[in-house]
Design an enzyme around this catalytic site. Structure first.
Site, short mmCIF file in Angstrom:
data_model
loop_
_atom_site.label_atom_id
_atom_site.label_comp_id
_atom_site.label_asym_id
_atom_site.label_seq_id
_atom_site.Cartn_x
_atom_site.Cartn_y
_atom_site.Cartn_z
N HIS A 1 88.46 77.13 58.78
CA HIS A 1 88.41 76.30 60.00
C HIS A 1 87.06 76.47 60.71
O HIS A 1 86.99 76.99 61.84
CB HIS A 1 89.57 76.77 60.89
CG HIS A 1 89.96 75.87 62.00
ND1 HIS A 1 89.09 75.40 62.95
CD2 HIS A 1 91.18 75.36 62.34
CE1 HIS A 1 89.75 74.65 63.82
NE2 HIS A 1 91.02 74.61 63.47
N GLU B 1 86.30 71.28 58.42
CA GLU B 1 87.12 72.29 57.77
C GLU B 1 87.51 71.88 56.35
O GLU B 1 87.91 70.74 56.12
CB GLU B 1 88.41 72.49 58.58
CG GLU B 1 88.15 72.70 60.06
CD GLU B 1 89.39 72.47 60.92
OE1 GLU B 1 90.50 72.78 60.47
OE2 GLU B 1 89.23 71.96 62.05
O1 TA6 Z 1 92.02 71.86 62.69
C1 TA6 Z 1 92.35 71.20 63.85
C2 TA6 Z 1 93.52 71.89 64.51
O2 TA6 Z 1 94.59 71.99 63.62
C3 TA6 Z 1 93.85 71.11 65.78
O3 TA6 Z 1 95.07 70.43 65.69
C4 TA6 Z 1 93.73 72.10 66.89
O4 TA6 Z 1 94.93 72.51 67.38
C5 TA6 Z 1 92.89 73.19 66.25
O5 TA6 Z 1 93.18 73.20 64.90
C6 TA6 Z 1 92.89 74.56 66.84
O6 TA6 Z 1 94.07 75.26 66.63
P1 TA6 Z 1 94.31 76.63 67.35
O7 TA6 Z 1 95.66 77.10 66.93
O8 TA6 Z 1 93.24 77.56 66.88
O9 TA6 Z 1 94.21 76.37 68.82
#
Ligand code: TA6
Length: 298
Positions: free
Chosen positions: A169, A272
């Protein structure tokens, strides 16, 4: 192992050192001819990757928690064994437990070309089995060279077939979200957030003018983030992934996320490498699968 044991076993003088990071969380500090980098053992999480003479390629929130039980906001969180909410139980931790676990250090090596390779490992524990009832061995290998490479290898070490989703991510550090656009996504189909309607991107260069949470499916190409403020481009390549996620929370949602500064959304874009949707991974006993992302300034 404590910090001195880690240094005794895995330190490479002048190149790889173990120390206590913010709030005492153990980190690995790497410095070589190409770059400096910091990797948190909690989460097997690359916090920083700064090629020589460059700004950091990764963004880190000034409000990030560095605390067991909480995810670190920025760098490269490892999402495993599920990406996003758990598919059937939304009370389980978003993005799985890998980013909330202390990993074991398995190897530190100087490669022939002078790059540094760090390997961390995670296996099932009673706590992970409660969340996900499978035996596994996960490895994160980080190579710090002219490029940053992060590889997640998962082996099914048990006797039951399992299915998982995952993501690397990456939070990329940008001058201002209004200064950037992203190449490499044209004519790809994507879902908006967790919606079910598939759309197609027509434009060559994606501009981020509002909150975006796009999951591009059947997408394997490199993405290039052009940043005119920092006069640079960041390339995100990958292997073992058919889903690319592009996420920025925008002004409104950013204010609702406690560990992002109100204006913090302006300084990152997540690009990502993921296995999710119709690209989830099923592993029979003894089988393995590898996902990787390779990030550089071409
Ligand atoms: O990759 C995008 C995502 O899945 C979004 O939906 C957003 O929630 C982000 O990740 C961050 O997630 P987190 O649990 O780290 O706040």
């Amino acid at each position: 192992m404590n910090i001195s044991e880690l240094n005794e076993k895995y330190r490479i003088a002048g190149e790889v050192e173990f120390t206590n990071g913010v709030s005492g969380l153990p980190v690995i500090v790497v410095s070589n001819q190409f770059a400096t980098a910091i990797i948190s053992i909690y989460g097997a999480h690359v916090l920083s990757y700064q090629p020589k003479g460059e700004r950091d390629i990764l963004w880190m929130s000034e409000k990030s928690a560095f605390e067991e039980g909480k995810a670190i906001r920025g760098g490269i969180p490892i999402c495993f064994p599920w990406f996003g909410p758990h598919p059937t139980d939304t009370l389980l931790p978003q993005h799985g437990f890998a980013r909330l676990s202390f990993w074991d250090v398995a190897e530190t090596t100087t490669l022939n070309n002078g790059a540094s390779k760090i390997k961390l490992q995670l296996h099932q524990t009673p706590a992970t089995t409660e969340l996900w009832p499978f035996d596994f061995s996960a490895g994160i290998t980080v190579t710090i060279g002219a490029k940053l490479e992060v590889v997640l290898n998962v082996i099914n070490t048990g006797d039951k077939t399992f299915t998982y989703s995952d993501a690397l991510h990456s939070y990329l550090n940008v001058s201002d979200i209004s200064n950037i656009n992203i190449d490499g996504l044209r004519l790809s189909n994507y879902y908006d957030g967790f919606g079910t309607a598939e759309k197609q991107q027509d434009e060559t260069l994606l501009v981020i003018a509002k909150e975006e949470n796009r999951r591009y499916v059947h997408h394997t190409a490199d993405c290039i983030v052009y940043d005119k403020g920092f006069s640079r481009k960041i390339r995100v390549a990958k292997t073992g992934s058919k889903v690319t996620v592009v996420w920025n929370p925008g002004a409104k949602t950013s204010k609702t996320i406690a560990d992002i500064e109100d204006e913090g959304y302006k300084n990152f874009i997540c690009v990502e490498a993921a296995n999710s949707y119709d690209d989830v991974i099923t592993l029979e006993p003894g089988k393995q699968f590898t996902l990787s992302t390779i990030i550089d300034i071409p």
